[in-house]
Scaffold this motif. Structure first.
Motif, mmCIF file in Angstrom:
data_model
loop_
_atom_site.group_PDB
_atom_site.id
_atom_site.type_symbol
_atom_site.label_atom_id
_atom_site.label_comp_id
_atom_site.label_asym_id
_atom_site.label_seq_id
_atom_site.Cartn_x
_atom_site.Cartn_y
_atom_site.Cartn_z
ATOM 1 N N LEU A 91 -8.516 -7.264 -6.647
ATOM 2 C CA LEU A 91 -7.144 -7.601 -7.005
ATOM 3 C C LEU A 91 -6.263 -6.368 -7.069
ATOM 4 O O LEU A 91 -5.047 -6.452 -6.869
ATOM 5 C CB LEU A 91 -7.122 -8.308 -8.368
ATOM 6 C CG LEU A 91 -7.588 -9.761 -8.389
ATOM 7 C CD1 LEU A 91 -7.815 -10.213 -9.826
ATOM 8 C CD2 LEU A 91 -6.576 -10.663 -7.702
ATOM 9 N N HIS A 92 -6.865 -5.225 -7.351
ATOM 10 C CA HIS A 92 -6.093 -3.983 -7.503
ATOM 11 C C HIS A 92 -7.010 -2.800 -7.247
ATOM 12 O O HIS A 92 -8.181 -2.812 -7.622
ATOM 13 C CB HIS A 92 -5.527 -3.915 -8.924
ATOM 14 C CG HIS A 92 -4.543 -2.804 -9.160
ATOM 15 N ND1 HIS A 92 -4.926 -1.497 -9.385
ATOM 16 C CD2 HIS A 92 -3.182 -2.811 -9.214
ATOM 17 C CE1 HIS A 92 -3.847 -0.744 -9.578
ATOM 18 N NE2 HIS A 92 -2.776 -1.518 -9.475
ATOM 19 N N ILE A 93 -6.467 -1.776 -6.588
ATOM 20 C CA ILE A 93 -7.166 -0.506 -6.438
ATOM 21 C C ILE A 93 -6.264 0.593 -6.992
ATOM 22 O O ILE A 93 -5.053 0.394 -7.152
ATOM 23 C CB ILE A 93 -7.542 -0.225 -4.969
ATOM 24 C CG1 ILE A 93 -6.297 -0.078 -4.090
ATOM 25 C CG2 ILE A 93 -8.455 -1.314 -4.426
ATOM 26 C CD1 ILE A 93 -6.613 0.268 -2.640
ATOM 27 N N PRO A 94 -6.820 1.752 -7.318
ATOM 28 C CA PRO A 94 -5.979 2.821 -7.865
ATOM 29 C C PRO A 94 -4.801 3.150 -6.950
ATOM 30 O O PRO A 94 -4.971 3.334 -5.736
ATOM 31 C CB PRO A 94 -6.946 3.998 -7.984
ATOM 32 C CG PRO A 94 -8.278 3.345 -8.207
ATOM 33 C CD PRO A 94 -8.249 2.121 -7.338
ATOM 34 N N SER A 95 -3.613 3.191 -7.532
ATOM 35 C CA SER A 95 -2.404 3.466 -6.753
ATOM 36 C C SER A 95 -2.394 4.922 -6.290
ATOM 37 O O SER A 95 -2.939 5.809 -6.961
ATOM 38 C CB SER A 95 -1.163 3.172 -7.587
ATOM 39 O OG SER A 95 -1.097 1.796 -7.899
ATOM 40 N N PRO A 96 -1.763 5.200 -5.147
ATOM 41 C CA PRO A 96 -1.746 6.574 -4.620
ATOM 42 C C PRO A 96 -0.840 7.483 -5.448
ATOM 43 O O PRO A 96 0.374 7.299 -5.495
ATOM 44 C CB PRO A 96 -1.208 6.386 -3.194
ATOM 45 C CG PRO A 96 -0.445 5.109 -3.218
ATOM 46 C CD PRO A 96 -1.106 4.239 -4.239
ATOM 47 N N VAL A 97 -1.449 8.435 -6.117
ATOM 48 C CA VAL A 97 -0.746 9.394 -6.960
ATOM 49 C C VAL A 97 -1.316 10.778 -6.674
ATOM 50 O O VAL A 97 -2.520 10.924 -6.438
ATOM 51 C CB VAL A 97 -0.937 9.055 -8.460
ATOM 52 C CG1 VAL A 97 -0.188 10.052 -9.337
ATOM 53 C CG2 VAL A 97 -0.484 7.641 -8.759
ATOM 54 N N CYS A 98 -0.484 11.784 -6.706
ATOM 55 C CA CYS A 98 -0.950 13.141 -6.473
ATOM 56 C C CYS A 98 -2.110 13.469 -7.414
ATOM 57 O O CYS A 98 -2.035 13.255 -8.619
ATOM 58 C CB CYS A 98 0.190 14.131 -6.692
ATOM 59 S SG CYS A 98 1.440 14.106 -5.383
ATOM 60 N N GLY A 99 -3.175 13.979 -6.836
ATOM 61 C CA GLY A 99 -4.356 14.372 -7.608
ATOM 62 C C GLY A 99 -5.480 13.372 -7.592
ATOM 63 O O GLY A 99 -6.627 13.725 -7.879
ATOM 64 N N SER A 100 -5.207 12.106 -7.262
ATOM 65 C CA SER A 100 -6.254 11.082 -7.343
ATOM 66 C C SER A 100 -7.034 10.973 -6.040
ATOM 67 O O SER A 100 -6.530 11.256 -4.952
ATOM 68 C CB SER A 100 -5.643 9.728 -7.705
ATOM 69 O OG SER A 100 -4.832 9.256 -6.657
ATOM 70 N N TRP A 101 -8.282 10.501 -6.173
ATOM 71 C CA TRP A 101 -9.188 10.359 -5.027
ATOM 72 C C TRP A 101 -10.096 9.154 -5.276
ATOM 73 O O TRP A 101 -11.253 9.288 -5.635
ATOM 74 C CB TRP A 101 -9.998 11.636 -4.847
ATOM 75 C CG TRP A 101 -10.942 11.656 -3.673
ATOM 76 C CD1 TRP A 101 -11.174 10.680 -2.752
ATOM 77 C CD2 TRP A 101 -11.808 12.749 -3.320
ATOM 78 N NE1 TRP A 101 -12.127 11.075 -1.848
ATOM 79 C CE2 TRP A 101 -12.525 12.349 -2.170
ATOM 80 C CE3 TRP A 101 -12.047 14.000 -3.867
ATOM 81 C CZ2 TRP A 101 -13.471 13.181 -1.565
ATOM 82 C CZ3 TRP A 101 -12.988 14.822 -3.261
ATOM 83 C CH2 TRP A 101 -13.689 14.418 -2.116
ATOM 84 N N PRO A 102 -9.588 7.942 -5.118
ATOM 85 C CA PRO A 102 -10.409 6.747 -5.325
ATOM 86 C C PRO A 102 -11.204 6.399 -4.074
ATOM 87 O O PRO A 102 -10.774 6.676 -2.950
ATOM 88 C CB PRO A 102 -9.370 5.662 -5.628
ATOM 89 C CG PRO A 102 -8.165 6.096 -4.835
ATOM 90 C CD PRO A 102 -8.179 7.603 -4.842
#
Length: 496
Positions: A110-121
């Motif tokens: 339903l949801h995955i981590p949103s693209p934000v500087c620093g993140s790596w899902p």
């Protein structure tokens, strides 16, 4: 001319052959069985990220894991969205206890981590042994502000792809083996609905990964376009058209390069890909954040990660029925990071507690009446074949049919029922999605409720206090070394 009996025999033989060649469900990780079938990884990040991975006990105390009743008890994993930290941002990495050789892997998100500087899902499959000898399949992956999914294979030397294989994405190179940057062979989706904000705005969808001796194909179906055969747990990839990514060709021995693979979810920060200086600069994060390094931003910007969570409806694994029959009786693999739960153990994961459930044979003797009552609403629906009632119109028609015709009519009736059920479920999810997002973001007081939440229901999260003992760390987890994975640069070889 065939006699009637011979005709029926041949038709039955065709049906049997189709059944044997098709995919059969072997594992369904969802609702209260989800977390119990995964082992948390709580060691130092092999890709040198600015992240602290948590055990279930630690994650439970920090509200990093829970189930969400208003999303049909979907499983929630998040990174810490509040704190300022100098020790690495708290997050989750979990790996399936069971390992696989070949199969069709479905994940409904339903949801995955949103693209934000620093993140790596990432959602991926990791092979056994020293990385990348057992292979790595990155099904969903991206860093920083990336808007489209990048699907990547990492292998040992001598695995080359056929560039003419049909797929809809864009390929970077055909050599999947190690190089200076450990980029692997990647295929990037063209559609922004495949990842990040676009994925979440569409209520997510289903990723399907088919792994055979001939190669690996990855499909994506947005929520509104999930095939009926997936909804009815009778998946048939031959009907799905071209995949997003197809890794195939005679230049790779697929069975030698990919083996004993575990399913992994994780959200890392910085590290060898997202935090690489050149990536931080070229991707626009240095300019956007005003910070010279990834670590500097991640340490001080907890609120930026309020949407860095996974919301998982299910993970389902299917295997060819012939393969399933051959593999019966074989032992199950340990997950990377290696807890030693029995394969029959499940865990009840609630908003504030993680409670290992008793095994199936001892459940009634060990559970108190209140525990039995409280756990009942969260039991996942088990896929099963239901015979149609003769009283229904379709059932009445089946009474005048015989042999293969009756079986085909019954199967079609089941598909029709599943399609109707799935349509209602989709409407419920669309209507409740904003409420779900609000629920998983805020800290609310909850009460124990033994009522049935149902699809999009209003059941509350069970707030039991009991804590179960954790399995001892497995041998693989104890022997994890840094040399098992030093991926650097684009493509993000994590290797562990």
């Amino acid at each position: 001319m065939h006699t009637p009996s011979l005709t029926r025999f041949l038709a039955s033989a065709i049906l049997i052959q189709t059944s044997i060649a098709g995919y059969a469900l072997i594992d369904d990780f969802s609702k209260d069985t989800f977390f119990g079938n995964f082992t948390p990884f709580s060691q130092e990040d092999p890709t040198h990220g600015f992240v602290t991975y948590n055990s279930y006990a630690a994650a439970d105390s920090k509200n990093l894991i829970k189930t969400v009743p208003n999303a049909n008890f979907a499983s929630y994993l998040t990174a810490d969205p509040t704190s300022t930290t100098n020790a690495g941002r708290d997050s989750m990495r979990i790996a399936s206890k069971k390992s696989y050789n070949h199969g069709l892997f479905l994940v409904d998100l339903l949801h995955i981590p949103s693209p934000v500087c620093g993140s790596w899902p990432a959602f991926w499959l990791l092979g056994a042994g020293t990385w990348p000898a057992g292979g790595e399949i990155d099904v969903i992956e991206g860093v920083n502000m990336q808007e489209r999914n990048q699907m990547t294979l990492h292998t040992s030397a001598n695995c080359a792809l056929d560039s003419s294989a049909g797929f809809t994405g864009t390929s970077n190179k055909t050599d999947c083996g190690p190089d200076k940057e450990n980029t692997g062979c990647a295929i990037t989706a063209k559609d922004s609905s495949s990842f990040g904000a676009g994925f979440n705005q569409g209520n997510g969808g289903v990723y399907a990964t088919e792994w055979t001796s001939s190669g690996i194909s990855i499909y994506f179906f947005p929520r509104a376009n999930i095939p009926a055969d997936i909804q009815s747990s009778t998946p048939d990839p031959s009907k799905w058209g071209q995949p997003l990514a197809k890794f195939a060709g005679k230049g790779c021995d697929w069975d030698a390069h990919f083996k004993d693979m575990n399913i992994v979810f994780n959200t890392a920060f910085c590290g060898d890909w997202a935090g690489k200086d050149s990536v931080w600069e070229s991707g626009g994060c240095a300019a956007k954040t005003g910070k010279k390094t990834c670590q500097e931003f991640v340490a001080s910007s907890g609120a930026s990660y309020k949407d860095s969570f996974w919301l998982v409806n299910y993970v389902r694994v299917f295997q060819q029925q012939q393969q399933q029959q051959q593999s019966q009786g074989q032992g199950q693999g340990q997950g990377q990071g290696g807890g030693q739960y029995a394969s029959t153990t499940t865990m009840h994961v609630t908003r504030t507690t993680v409670v290992p459930a008793p095994t199936a044979n001892a459940q009634q003797q060990q559970a108190t009446p209140s525990q039995q009552q409280a756990s009942q609403p969260q039991k996942p629906a088990q896929p099963q074949q239901q015979q149609q009632s003769p009283q229904s119109p379709q059932g009445a028609q089946n009474q005048h049919q015989s042999g293969p015709q009756q079986e085909a009519a019954m199967a079609q009736g089941e598909v029709d029922k599943e399609q109707t059920k799935a349509a209602g479920s989709r409407r419920a999810r669309r209507g409740s999605w904003e409420a779900v997002r609000a629920l998983v973001r805020r800290d609310v007081d909850v009460e124990e409720d033994v009522g049935d939440g149902g699809d999009g229901g209003q059941g509350q999260v069970d707030d039991r206090d009991e804590k179960g003992e954790r399995g001892e760390r497995g041998e693989k987890g104890e022997k994890m070394t840094e040399e098992e994975g030093n991926g650097e640069g684009g493509g993000g070889g994590r290797g562990d």
